[in-house]
Write a protein that holds these residues in place. Structure first.
Motif, mmCIF file in Angstrom:
data_model
loop_
_atom_site.group_PDB
_atom_site.id
_atom_site.type_symbol
_atom_site.label_atom_id
_atom_site.label_comp_id
_atom_site.label_asym_id
_atom_site.label_seq_id
_atom_site.Cartn_x
_atom_site.Cartn_y
_atom_site.Cartn_z
ATOM 1 N N ARG A 72 0.864 -1.174 0.000
ATOM 2 C CA ARG A 72 0.000 0.000 0.000
ATOM 3 C C ARG A 72 0.900 1.224 0.000
ATOM 4 N N LEU A 73 0.828 1.997 -1.062
ATOM 5 C CA LEU A 73 1.716 3.146 -1.191
ATOM 6 C C LEU A 73 1.199 4.329 -0.386
ATOM 7 N N THR A 108 -6.515 12.030 -11.116
ATOM 8 C CA THR A 108 -5.622 11.113 -10.412
ATOM 9 C C THR A 108 -5.990 9.675 -10.715
ATOM 10 N N VAL A 160 -2.602 2.041 -4.721
ATOM 11 C CA VAL A 160 -2.446 3.492 -4.626
ATOM 12 C C VAL A 160 -3.636 4.042 -3.852
ATOM 13 N N THR A 164 -3.301 7.070 -12.339
ATOM 14 C CA THR A 164 -2.899 5.838 -11.657
ATOM 15 C C THR A 164 -3.298 4.613 -12.472
ATOM 16 N N ASN A 174 6.099 2.110 -8.679
ATOM 17 C CA ASN A 174 5.193 1.011 -9.001
ATOM 18 C C ASN A 174 5.907 -0.071 -9.808
ATOM 19 N N SER A 193 0.250 10.244 -4.387
ATOM 20 C CA SER A 193 -0.791 10.589 -5.356
ATOM 21 C C SER A 193 -1.317 12.006 -5.169
ATOM 22 N N THR A 212 0.399 -3.700 -6.051
ATOM 23 C CA THR A 212 0.468 -2.334 -5.536
ATOM 24 C C THR A 212 -0.918 -1.731 -5.367
ATOM 25 N N SER A 270 -0.175 7.770 0.659
ATOM 26 C CA SER A 270 -1.107 8.663 -0.045
ATOM 27 C C SER A 270 -0.427 9.945 -0.518
ATOM 28 N N ILE A 310 -6.751 0.617 -6.764
ATOM 29 C CA ILE A 310 -6.915 2.053 -6.568
ATOM 30 C C ILE A 310 -7.945 2.276 -5.468
ATOM 31 N N VAL A 349 -1.118 0.297 -11.816
ATOM 32 C CA VAL A 349 -1.152 -0.222 -10.451
ATOM 33 C C VAL A 349 -2.188 -1.343 -10.363
ATOM 34 N N LEU A 355 5.762 8.081 -9.040
ATOM 35 C CA LEU A 355 4.855 6.978 -8.725
ATOM 36 C C LEU A 355 5.000 5.847 -9.733
#
Length: 267
Positions: free
Chosen positions: A193-194, A236, A228, A240, A216, A199, A226, A196, A248, A245, A212
């Motif tokens: 979990r990237l 966004t 995001v 993404t 990724n 983004s 992954t 926040s 989302i 990814v 990003l």
């Protein structure tokens, strides 16, 4: 647990007031579990939701976990809270799914749970009692907690994986080189979990998009799915998605709610 006073939301800036909120919530059943949908881009086998904890104070103001988690940690109540979240959420997995696909829940765990020697046995029994398949749960371990107790985290993630659950690291991306080194020590972690922050404002900052994308690619190259988070705008979402990814999550898709009927097919 509760001291008898009525804590107010505005007082939660201090640890003492925040602790009173926690004690109030425990004593008066004021915790609330909500579910935020996670859109799967590459694998739509499940309807995925991130399980989030909120607290309703004495004036019925809904407070996110960030308002009181530090105080709960200092008071050594986070293990209790983590178990409460699971006990409150698991019945939804035991019931027939409201959609065409089975549900899959993602839970963020505290450092207290990471170090609890009885948690795995407790979880195994909870799943058996409710006849829930372990692979319908993903547990997210905070990256900072893992770095501080790497061997404990490695053993814990191995135990979860052995039980049949999935394991992710949370908050990755702020220190890419350190993240890559950490992942090598955790063979049973299958996702990331990237943060926040990655983004945030991506639509107006091309460099953020490139950052990003590179992160990724490295994580997926290491075999990690992954996620995001913080996707709060249409632009966004599009960016993404273009990056490729796996999942989302954000307010643009849907805020966290108490329902599990999000229409994933619209995407």
């Amino acid at each position: 647990f509760y001291t008898g006073t009525r804590p107010q939301a505005k007082a939660a800036d201090g640890d003492e007031a925040a602790l009173e909120l926690v004690e109030f919530a425990i004593a008066h059943d004021r915790f609330l579990v909500l579910f935020q949908p996670m859109l799967a881009i590459s694998d739509a086998s499940y309807d995925n939701y991130h399980v989030q904890l909120y607290l309703n104070d004495a004036d019925d103001q809904r407070l996110p976990a960030a308002s009181y988690v530090r105080a709960a940690q200092q008071a050594e109540r986070l293990l209790e809270v983590d178990k409460w979240v699971l006990s409150e959420s698991l019945p939804s997995l035991a019931r027939p799914s409201p959609g065409d696909r089975p549900l899959h829940f993602h839970f963020s765990l505290s450092a207290a749970t990471l170090t609890d020697p009885e948690f795995i046995s407790w979880l195994r029994q909870e799943l058996a009692d409710r006849n829930i398949e372990p692979d319908r749960l993903t547990f997210v371990l905070d990256t900072d907690d893992v770095r501080e107790q790497l061997q404990v985290a490695r053993d814990f993630s191995t135990a979860l994986h052995g039980l049949g659950c999935k394991v992710m690291l949370g908050g990755l991306g702020n220190s890419p080189k350190e993240d890559q080194a950490l992942i090598k020590h955790l063979p049973d972690v299958g996702g990331a979990r990237l943060s926040s922050a990655l983004s945030r404002d991506m639509g107006s900052d091309p460099e953020r998009f490139n950052q990003l994308r590179d992160i990724n690619e490295r994580l997926q190259g290491a075999g990690l799915a992954t996620v995001v988070t913080g996707v709060d705008h249409a632009g966004t979402l599009a960016q993404t998605w273009a990056i490729g990814v796996n999942y989302i999550q954000g307010e643009f898709l849907s805020p966290a709610t108490d329902s599990l009927d999000f229409d994933f097919s619209q995407y």
